[in-house]
Enzyme design. Sequence first.
Site, mmCIF file in Angstrom:
data_model
loop_
_atom_site.group_PDB
_atom_site.id
_atom_site.type_symbol
_atom_site.label_atom_id
_atom_site.label_comp_id
_atom_site.label_asym_id
_atom_site.label_seq_id
_atom_site.Cartn_x
_atom_site.Cartn_y
_atom_site.Cartn_z
ATOM 1 N N HIS A 270 -32.177 -33.490 39.218
ATOM 2 C CA HIS A 270 -31.969 -34.847 39.711
ATOM 3 C C HIS A 270 -33.338 -35.468 39.979
ATOM 4 O O HIS A 270 -34.067 -34.989 40.837
ATOM 5 C CB HIS A 270 -31.134 -34.753 40.978
ATOM 6 C CG HIS A 270 -30.670 -36.062 41.504
ATOM 7 N ND1 HIS A 270 -29.577 -36.716 41.000
ATOM 8 C CD2 HIS A 270 -31.148 -36.849 42.495
ATOM 9 C CE1 HIS A 270 -29.399 -37.839 41.660
ATOM 10 N NE2 HIS A 270 -30.339 -37.948 42.575
ATOM 11 N N ASP A 272 -34.887 -38.711 41.294
ATOM 12 C CA ASP A 272 -34.691 -40.033 41.883
ATOM 13 C C ASP A 272 -35.708 -40.973 41.242
ATOM 14 O O ASP A 272 -36.912 -40.734 41.295
ATOM 15 C CB ASP A 272 -34.827 -39.963 43.401
ATOM 16 C CG ASP A 272 -33.583 -39.345 44.027
ATOM 17 O OD1 ASP A 272 -32.475 -39.649 43.546
ATOM 18 O OD2 ASP A 272 -33.705 -38.551 44.965
ATOM 19 N N ASP A 382 -25.250 -38.547 43.433
ATOM 20 C CA ASP A 382 -25.954 -38.802 44.695
ATOM 21 C C ASP A 382 -25.777 -40.224 45.217
ATOM 22 O O ASP A 382 -26.514 -40.651 46.106
ATOM 23 C CB ASP A 382 -27.451 -38.498 44.458
ATOM 24 C CG ASP A 382 -28.251 -38.474 45.746
ATOM 25 O OD1 ASP A 382 -27.678 -38.143 46.789
ATOM 26 O OD2 ASP A 382 -29.454 -38.786 45.707
ATOM 27 N N HIS A 587 -30.134 -45.780 43.082
ATOM 28 C CA HIS A 587 -29.448 -45.447 44.340
ATOM 29 C C HIS A 587 -30.331 -45.096 45.545
ATOM 30 O O HIS A 587 -29.807 -44.656 46.577
ATOM 31 C CB HIS A 587 -28.391 -44.357 44.101
ATOM 32 C CG HIS A 587 -28.950 -43.009 43.733
ATOM 33 N ND1 HIS A 587 -28.888 -42.515 42.458
ATOM 34 C CD2 HIS A 587 -29.559 -42.047 44.457
ATOM 35 C CE1 HIS A 587 -29.454 -41.308 42.413
ATOM 36 N NE2 HIS A 587 -29.866 -41.004 43.624
HETATM 37 ZN ZN LIG Z 1 -30.719 -39.203 44.274
#
Ligand SMILES: [Zn+2]
Length: 1070
Positions: A270, A272, A382, A587
């Site tokens: 993941h 971000d 997420d 997000h």
């Molecule tokens: Zn995230």
Amino acid sequence: MDKPVSYLQKHGGITKGRVERFLTNGQWEKVNLNASLYEAQVSGKRNIELEAWSASGQERPTFAHAIKQSFASIETGHNFSPSWSSHWVRATLQIPVEFEGKEVRLHFDPSCEALVWSAEGEPLQGITGGGGDTKHIDFILTSKAKAAEPKRVLYLEVACNGMFGNGVGSLIGPPQENRKFALTKAELVVLNTEAWGLRHDFEIILAMAKHLPQNSSRAWQALATANEIVNIYKVGDRKSISDARAVSAKFLAAKGGDANHQVYAIGNCHIDTAWLWPYDETKRKIARSWATQVDYMDRYPEYLFAASQAQQFEWLQTLYPSLFKRVQEKAKIGQFIPIGGTWIEMDCNIPSGESLARQFLLGQRYFETNFGQRSKVFWLPDTFGYSSQLPQIVRLSGAKYFFTQKLSWNNINKFPHTTFHWVGLDGSSVLTHMAPANTYTATVSVEDVISSVGRHKDVAYSNESLFLYGNGDGGGGPLETMIERLKRMENVDGLPRVKHAHPNDFYEHVEKNASDLVSWKGELYLELHRGTYTSQANTKKYNRQAELLLRDVEFLSVVAQSIAAGFNYPAAELDRMWKDVCLNQFHDVIPGTSIEMVYKDTDKMYAKVIDKATHLKEDAVMALFSHIAAESVEEATGVLFVNTTGWQRTDVVAVSGIRSAGVQQVSQRDEAVLMLANTVPGCGVSIADISSVQGDSMAVPVSVFMDGRGCIVLENIYITASISCVSGNLVSLWDRRVERELIPQGKAGNIFCLHDDVPLYWDAWDIEIYNLEKFVELQADKVTIVDEGPLVASVCVEVVISEQSRLRQWISLSATSPRLDFDCEVDWHEVHKCLKAAFTWDISSDVATYDTQFGVVQRPTHRNTTWDMAKFEVCAHKFGDLSEYGYGVALLNDCKYGYSTLGNTMAISLLRAPKGPDANCDMGHHTFRYAVYPHQGSFNESSVVREAYQFNVPLVQLPVNFGTASVASKIAGIKPLFTVEGASNAVLDTVKKAEDGHDHIIVRLYESYGGRARATLSTSLKVARQAHFTNILEEPTDRITFVADTAGRMSAEITFKPFQIITVRLALRK
Ligand SMILES: [Zn+2]
């Protein structure tokens, strides 16, 4: 001597302690397995020569630029600093002759992140230095060293940030500026592969001894096996290690039964897209993480890895083309799995319906173009809550499965399902799975794998689960140790079976085999992170502005392209702008949970988008109306209004710059000329003469007066609003049409409440329920009359929030509407406070209705159950509405998203003041608007949806000069370009050009109240009779035939189901 029997079952705890110490560092590392992990280790200048060059400031130079610089010698112990700086290390490596025939690895630990490059400029692998589980510092130089290896050169691009940025004190503390990262290790090593193999075996056996049911035979067998291994092992004795491996292999070879739970494991990292680091660092994180994973794919042909977010792929494609090619090759053979279908993993609370559609349109088109495939899985592990319109949008975007795990973060109720059908507002359904391991960063430990069954809430109907493993949030992904453990856990008695699998395989298997799966209807509300509807106010405001501005640009450009000769639809510019708007919906960005650096970047991006879109909008308007435009604003004799909403509207409009002599009213606040834009047709135009008295259509002007009881009263033919000169509160709102007081005795509206805002940990993320209990009501410092009609009457309320913060508000009422507007300017310098504006209405309802993407959603106004209570702060788009039978009041906004309704009080969250991860979040000047719109009839009978659009989408203005000819006659031929008639609940949302370059127009509509509609869509553009309904990807589904009506327009009847999104593709006739 005979070996004593150990009587394990009598002292299991002691034995567990013993075998645990077989793997620990520290006290016992010289006598346990760790002492045997390496056959050889060398360091020092003879084998590793290091030189470094530091880039200036926060520059992130390219490989080509960096290697041309002059490098200076460094040694281990060297500090890389400050935070966010970049350093290039040239490593000249000499493999010793005694390593011949061995696999040789470089260990390089800069205590921060780095990327290994070949001397030729090929990105090879990421490095994650420092301590902790995410550590990954070894790079394989050769799988079999030759007798006389030549010297070789590698470059290491060192980035001065940890995997989670540079926070001080805590993960989410604002970044430290002067962090230093020490080069703690640079050595060449040869692994004892048999000892590592034993280590991986032992980790599993030990964990089974600890975590299987303690009365099970397998737990005891595991403990006995581990104990035996410790007895066999001798430091540095090869034979003892292979003997021990024979014991571990025998234990692990015992297989489970056919009915065992099946875990479908997929590697992921993941990343971000921005969070505790800026976008520019993410671009490097992608290269670091994915280079590592592509390398694992070479070494483990069975290994599968999924990555989402088309934007990340596009960055890789642009900045690291050769690595992108390797990713494409691995995708071709099915090892690297592009997944998700969206441009980024977006927030699903704040983006508009059209934005969600664009996320898929951009994402799926990208994946299809570059990888020849779309994603069937909508992948958002997420994101902070999931809108009730997503199932329909997902289905219309070529996907049908949904994956997340975030609802495991709920802080009030446990979400009751793992594998289920998620049914959206319109009844569309997607097969949904929430990984029962409750994480997307599993480490392939026995505990992780066991929890896939233990926490599976639908295991009675579906005996399988998806399992996402690999370091994440800051990227990284699976490590070698995780893949090794997974290999060993494929089928071991006592554990669920684990296999590498494409997520599609999991869903398809569930689809075929699961019976009786339950359904969950409506939004997947995350019972946490409720502050993300409000934090970073400007980002949310710019997003709203950009979404609506792009809507106008697309609509006007379609029209200009169809009517004005030589006008080119700005497709490339729109593509770029939509990509930036979608990117910032990531997000952690739009929710307001990133560091300050991120918002400095997004401010610039939004400024560019808004500036560019404003110009493009003007270009389109000029292309259409240049023949009547005034040479200069000063010589304008009238104003042309263009209505881009799909219905007729009447507004009082402020026009700046035009001459004010003879006009009806000039605004006292900003000296703009106020004009009546009367009955402007939907998707059409009208003209107002500057000096003509427009009183005919406005028989009763708005007025303002003091009522003798300490209130200033604003009054038009619809309402009488009384504002207290003491408090600034709205103390009475009288609907003159039905003779009804809307404010209960002793209550008020527009009360500014300053709440304490101290969450438990996640500062920018969370508004907590207890903070609703603790607040002060602010009183006005000064209340004055500003405008006195006839078009607009207004009052200015000034409020001292604190010693540091001030608020000024203009409350205004026009002659033409019952809508009462509140226009605010705030200087905000608070610490852990939240400012809300609260309205108590004499209205009784158990639910309030909130605007959401392409529809509305209802939430309770009471706290009967914990599920009701959890929704104490909820997300709304353009409005929240409280209605009872026969009457209601909507609270509209132009850029706010947080609402809290309890009983008959509805409050809107205006500003917060969190201090982490951005220490300066929301400090400074803010402007925003909200409005109260009282309506007869309940919400379903009201025109709140239209009113909220109008509040957000101003009429487009163009100063024109009548000259000698009648301008009115010049525009008389311009018929409304689109109309939607016959059903006021059918909303025309988007008009754009088709993405595929054809001369086709895309029109998107939706049913907005939750009922049926039969509407006639008409256009005055020259379109072909044959048109198509399409999905969001603009692919035809069914045919629709347009026929010429008596007015020469092309029309077709469209029927809508409740909350249905309908897209029509029209072909322009040449
Ligand atoms: Zn995230």
